[in-house]
Write a protein that holds these residues in place. Structure first.
Motif, PDB file in Angstrom:
ATOM      1  N   VAL A  67       0.852  -1.189   0.000  1.00 27.22           N
ATOM      2  CA  VAL A  67       0.000   0.000   0.000  1.00 27.22           C
ATOM      3  C   VAL A  67       0.889   1.240   0.000  1.00 27.22           C
ATOM      4  N   LYS A  68       1.942   1.212   0.809  1.00 29.71           N
ATOM      5  CA  LYS A  68       2.889   2.334   0.814  1.00 29.71           C
ATOM      6  C   LYS A  68       3.532   2.519  -0.553  1.00 29.71           C
ATOM      7  N   LEU A  69       3.939   1.413  -1.188  1.00 32.11           N
ATOM      8  CA  LEU A  69       4.546   1.482  -2.516  1.00 32.11           C
ATOM      9  C   LEU A  69       3.577   2.106  -3.514  1.00 32.11           C
ATOM     10  N   LEU A  70       2.343   1.629  -3.551  1.00 32.24           N
ATOM     11  CA  LEU A  70       1.330   2.175  -4.449  1.00 32.24           C
ATOM     12  C   LEU A  70       1.182   3.676  -4.230  1.00 32.24           C
ATOM     13  N   ARG A  71       1.021   4.067  -2.983  1.00 29.94           N
ATOM     14  CA  ARG A  71       0.830   5.483  -2.664  1.00 29.94           C
ATOM     15  C   ARG A  71       2.057   6.321  -3.030  1.00 29.94           C
ATOM     16  N   GLU A  72       3.243   5.809  -2.748  1.00 26.99           N
ATOM     17  CA  GLU A  72       4.465   6.556  -3.071  1.00 26.99           C
ATOM     18  C   GLU A  72       4.641   6.705  -4.577  1.00 26.99           C
ATOM     19  N   GLU A  73       4.349   5.647  -5.340  1.00 24.61           N
ATOM     20  CA  GLU A  73       4.492   5.710  -6.791  1.00 24.61           C
ATOM     21  C   GLU A  73       3.504   6.700  -7.402  1.00 24.61           C
ATOM     22  N   VAL A  74       2.272   6.689  -6.928  1.00 28.96           N
ATOM     23  CA  VAL A  74       1.285   7.642  -7.445  1.00 28.96           C
ATOM     24  C   VAL A  74       1.679   9.062  -7.042  1.00 28.96           C
ATOM     25  N   ARG A  75       2.085   9.257  -5.807  1.00 30.92           N
ATOM     26  CA  ARG A  75       2.492  10.586  -5.340  1.00 30.92           C
ATOM     27  C   ARG A  75       3.676  11.121  -6.155  1.00 30.92           C
ATOM     28  N   ALA A  76       4.623  10.262  -6.510  1.00 30.61           N
ATOM     29  CA  ALA A  76       5.831  10.678  -7.231  1.00 30.61           C
ATOM     30  C   ALA A  76       5.564  10.950  -8.712  1.00 30.61           C
ATOM     31  N   ALA A  77       4.460  10.472  -9.226  1.00 31.98           N
ATOM     32  CA  ALA A  77       4.167  10.614 -10.653  1.00 31.98           C
ATOM     33  C   ALA A  77       3.565  11.977 -10.959  1.00 31.98           C
ATOM     34  N   ASP A  78       3.871  12.469 -12.141  1.00 25.87           N
ATOM     35  CA  ASP A  78       3.193  13.657 -12.655  1.00 25.87           C
ATOM     36  C   ASP A  78       1.910  13.250 -13.374  1.00 25.87           C
ATOM     37  N   GLY A  79       1.902  12.034 -13.911  1.00 26.94           N
ATOM     38  CA  GLY A  79       0.740  11.509 -14.608  1.00 26.94           C
ATOM     39  C   GLY A  79       0.651  10.013 -14.411  1.00 26.94           C
ATOM     40  N   VAL A  80      -0.554   9.478 -14.581  1.00 24.66           N
ATOM     41  CA  VAL A  80      -0.808   8.053 -14.369  1.00 24.66           C
ATOM     42  C   VAL A  80      -1.666   7.534 -15.523  1.00 24.66           C
ATOM     43  N   ILE A  81      -1.258   6.404 -16.078  1.00 22.06           N
ATOM     44  CA  ILE A  81      -2.091   5.719 -17.067  1.00 22.06           C
ATOM     45  C   ILE A  81      -2.668   4.481 -16.394  1.00 22.06           C
ATOM     46  N   LEU A  82      -3.982   4.449 -16.295  1.00 20.89           N
ATOM     47  CA  LEU A  82      -4.691   3.317 -15.699  1.00 20.89           C
ATOM     48  C   LEU A  82      -5.076   2.347 -16.811  1.00 20.89           C
ATOM     49  N   ALA A  83      -4.906   1.070 -16.565  1.00 16.93           N
ATOM     50  CA  ALA A  83      -5.290   0.072 -17.561  1.00 16.93           C
ATOM     51  C   ALA A  83      -5.888  -1.129 -16.865  1.00 16.93           C
ATOM     52  N   GLY A  84      -6.972  -1.616 -17.411  1.00 14.62           N
ATOM     53  CA  GLY A  84      -7.587  -2.795 -16.821  1.00 14.62           C
ATOM     54  C   GLY A  84      -8.783  -3.243 -17.632  1.00 14.62           C
ATOM     55  N   PRO A  85      -9.419  -4.294 -17.173  1.00 11.35           N
ATOM     56  CA  PRO A  85     -10.582  -4.819 -17.880  1.00 11.35           C
ATOM     57  C   PRO A  85     -11.855  -4.090 -17.475  1.00 11.35           C
ATOM     58  N   GLU A  86     -12.848  -4.227 -18.337  1.00 13.57           N
ATOM     59  CA  GLU A  86     -14.201  -3.869 -17.949  1.00 13.57           C
ATOM     60  C   GLU A  86     -14.921  -5.173 -17.669  1.00 13.57           C
ATOM     61  N   TYR A  87     -15.404  -5.319 -16.450  1.00  8.94           N
ATOM     62  CA  TYR A  87     -16.164  -6.513 -16.074  1.00  8.94           C
ATOM     63  C   TYR A  87     -17.604  -6.110 -15.761  1.00  8.94           C
ATOM     64  N   HIS A  88     -18.534  -6.748 -16.409  1.00  9.82           N
ATOM     65  CA  HIS A  88     -19.953  -6.539 -16.137  1.00  9.82           C
ATOM     66  C   HIS A  88     -20.323  -5.061 -16.135  1.00  9.82           C
ATOM     67  N   GLY A  89     -19.751  -4.340 -17.085  1.00 13.20           N
ATOM     68  CA  GLY A  89     -20.140  -2.957 -17.291  1.00 13.20           C
ATOM     69  C   GLY A  89     -19.457  -1.931 -16.416  1.00 13.20           C
ATOM     70  N   THR A  90     -18.372  -2.306 -15.740  1.00 15.18           N
ATOM     71  CA  THR A  90     -17.699  -1.318 -14.890  1.00 15.18           C
ATOM     72  C   THR A  90     -16.230  -1.676 -14.712  1.00 15.18           C
ATOM     73  N   ILE A  91     -15.554  -0.918 -13.889  1.00 10.87           N
ATOM     74  CA  ILE A  91     -14.135  -1.084 -13.599  1.00 10.87           C
ATOM     75  C   ILE A  91     -13.904  -2.443 -12.943  1.00 10.87           C
ATOM     76  N   GLY A  92     -12.824  -3.128 -13.335  1.00  6.02           N
ATOM     77  CA  GLY A  92     -12.450  -4.362 -12.660  1.00  6.02           C
ATOM     78  C   GLY A  92     -12.146  -4.095 -11.184  1.00  6.02           C
ATOM     79  N   GLY A  93     -12.448  -5.055 -10.339  1.00  4.31           N
ATOM     80  CA  GLY A  93     -12.332  -4.886  -8.893  1.00  4.31           C
ATOM     81  C   GLY A  93     -10.928  -4.568  -8.399  1.00  4.31           C
ATOM     82  N   ALA A  94      -9.905  -5.179  -8.991  1.00  3.07           N
ATOM     83  CA  ALA A  94      -8.532  -4.941  -8.518  1.00  3.07           C
ATOM     84  C   ALA A  94      -8.122  -3.486  -8.725  1.00  3.07           C
ATOM     85  N   LEU A  95      -8.448  -2.929  -9.889  1.00  4.19           N
ATOM     86  CA  LEU A  95      -8.092  -1.537 -10.160  1.00  4.19           C
ATOM     87  C   LEU A  95      -8.902  -0.595  -9.280  1.00  4.19           C
ATOM     88  N   LYS A  96     -10.169  -0.869  -9.127  1.00  2.00           N
ATOM     89  CA  LYS A  96     -11.004  -0.014  -8.252  1.00  2.00           C
ATOM     90  C   LYS A  96     -10.497  -0.067  -6.824  1.00  2.00           C
TER      91      LYS A  96
END
Length: 188
Positions: A67-96
């Motif tokens: 969780v710390k790694l995720l937060r530090e990487e997002v904080r350090a980024a100027d931009g983020v590209i999100l990628a994942g599946p659409e399941y049953h009409g919405t964002i996949g659970g892991a990405l959400k």
């Protein structure tokens, strides 16, 4: 005046399937930006041990290493590209869930882009839902987006079967980098 440093862009892959279409396209986007001279990082959620977010910040999950790694990487980024599946009409659970583990201090003011792979026909449900989440965090989503219908047939040997798809992924990546650089410059 010192030369401007290139933006740092994080790719955040939210598919749990090995060699998923969204993950391979995210890797392409990151590679394009590296070739353009951007500083990049890539987080594959399959490789992280993230708990389910329960919203209670008094519990120990915010201090867990991944969780710390995720937060530090997002904080350090100027931009983020999100990628994942659409399941049953919405964002996949892991990405959400990964997005739920973040707070305003990590996300606010950043630039985002999104790639979603769909098993069926093209629609923009997951992309629209990602836009809502990003906007809720008071962050910016570039207008370009990539929805990949019939995702299991969209790639051959890891490359898009339709050259237009590759061009759209490349443009999305460059749009995130351009916007991130401009927004960072505007903030000083």
């Amino acid at each position: 005046m010192s030369p401007r440093r290139p933006p740092r862009i994080l790719g955040l892959g939210g598919s749990m399937r090995p060699d998923s279409t969204s993950q391979l396209l995210l890797r392409r986007a990151v590679a394009v930006l590296e070739g353009d001279g951007c500083r990049t990082a890539l987080l594959d959620l399959r490789e992280l041990d993230l708990p389910f977010c329960n919203g209670d910040k008094k519990e120990p999950w915010p201090s867990r290493p991944d969780v710390k790694l995720l937060r530090e990487e997002v904080r350090a980024a100027d931009g983020v590209i999100l990628a994942g599946p659409e399941y049953h009409g919405t964002i996949g659970g892991a990405l959400k869930n990964a997005l739920d583990l973040l707070d305003f201090e990590h996300v606010e003011g950043k630039v985002f882009g999104a790639i979603c792979a769909l098993g069926g026909r093209s629609n923009s449900n997951a992309l629209n839902h990602l836009r809502l989440v990003v906007r809720w965090y008071r962050a910016w989503m570039v207008p370009e987006q990539v929805a990949v219908p019939q995702a299991r047939t969209a790639l051959a040997d890891g490359e898009p079967t339709d050259p237009e798809l590759g061009a759209r992924v490349d443009e999305l990546a460059r749009s995130v980098a351009r916007a991130a650089a401009l927004l960072r410059a505007d903030r000083g």
